[in-house]
Scaffold this active site. Structure first.
Site, short mmCIF file in Angstrom:
data_model
loop_
_atom_site.label_atom_id
_atom_site.label_comp_id
_atom_site.label_asym_id
_atom_site.label_seq_id
_atom_site.Cartn_x
_atom_site.Cartn_y
_atom_site.Cartn_z
CG HIS A 114 -2.13 -0.85 1.15
ND1 HIS A 114 -1.76 -2.11 1.35
CD2 HIS A 114 -3.57 -0.50 1.14
CE1 HIS A 114 -3.19 -2.73 1.47
NE2 HIS A 114 -4.11 -1.80 1.19
CD GLU A 152 11.43 19.27 -3.75
OE1 GLU A 152 10.44 19.44 -3.63
OE2 GLU A 152 12.60 19.83 -3.75
#
Length: 281
Positions: free
Chosen positions: A119, A252
């Site tokens: 999940h 990022e």
């Protein structure tokens, strides 16, 4: 004549009320609470963008990558209101809300692969209702995850994130993966399901912890605790998630996403460059 005018007045009034009701029903929905801190990749619900397709569900938001068969990221808000007594539904299934003609990953796509159906937004974060819990078992919220990663390191951070709810906090989480190739219980693989589902090389997560309040993005400050982890997707990793703490900036750089973009830029510069050093349990 008076009776006719009264009839006309009430007819026009009824039409006006009906028109107002129709306008209210067709009004655009409010922005998703799950994207309150930003949309990391600028995902949109445009089938012409199959590698960055937005699925804005009541329970979480997804940027889905059709060609990888997994999400780029899933973002969700966690507060005490999302927790309750609903049981784990365990009904892994295809997501029929994907655009027509797109391959729908099945629960059976992971059978005998050596990887867990991991999940992103956890089942235990959505126990308020059975419907909410069931939504976490859609395969667009699942990635191939090494069992040791999913069941130990990843699960421990999930438990820790939920622990803040009891002390008057709410949590924002965004999680995803990148790269290609991981090692499950059957060894190394780059894909499963006859090449239709990519096995990621890395699994990452960012957790933002706030006191309960409103206007959440504006309340994130340079002192807000932000936990960022980036784990290898293999079966011999350290089970302590604290080992894999990193910066939001590093995630990022690895993914090309703009995380926490709704947070004031001056605050982002501080919290995204910092490695969390707080407790892990």
């Amino acid at each position: 004549m008076l009776q006719f005018r009264l009839r006309l007045h009430f007819t026009l009034l009824a039409c006006g009320l009906l028109l107002a009701a129709c306008k209210k029903e067709s009004a655009a929905p409010a922005p998703s609470d799950h994207l309150a801190l930003g949309n990391p990749s600028g995902a949109t619900a445009d089938p012409a963008q199959p590698t960055n397709y937005l699925l804005a569900k009541p329970q979480y938001a997804v940027s889905y990558h059709r060609d990888r068969g997994i999400a780029n990221w899933v973002s969700w808000h966690l507060s005490a209101e999302w927790r309750g007594s609903a049981g784990r539904q365990d009904n892994f299934r295809a997501d029929a809300s994907l655009p027509a003609g797109w391959y729908q990953v099945q629960s059976s796509s992971y059978t005998n692969s050596g990887f867990d159906r991991g999940h992103l937004c956890p089942s235990a974060d959505r126990t308020n209702t059975e419907v909410d819990n069931s939504a976490t078992f859609l395969m667009t919220n699942i990635m191939p995850q090494a069992p040791r990663n999913n069941q130990q390191a990843w699960a421990s951070l999930e438990d820790y994130s939920r622990s803040f709810l009891a002390s008057g906090h709410e949590v924002y989480v965004v999680a995803g993966s990148y790269g290609r190739g991981g090692t499950g219980s059957n060894g190394y693989a780059t894909t499963i399901d006859q090449g239709r589902v990519t096995v990621p090389a890395r699994c990452w997560k960012v957790v933002v912890i706030l006191p309960i309040g409103t206007n959440d993005a504006a309340r994130v400050s340079s002192s807000t605790r932000v936990i960022a982890i980036d784990t290898p997707n293999n079966n011999d990793l350290n089970t302590s998630w604290g080992t894999y703490r990193t910066t939001v900036d590093a995630i990022e750089a690895a993914t090309g996403f703009d995380l926490l973009s709704a947070v004031p830029a001056t605050v982002q510069q501080v919290i995204e460059a910092r490695v969390d050093n707080g407790p892990t349990s």
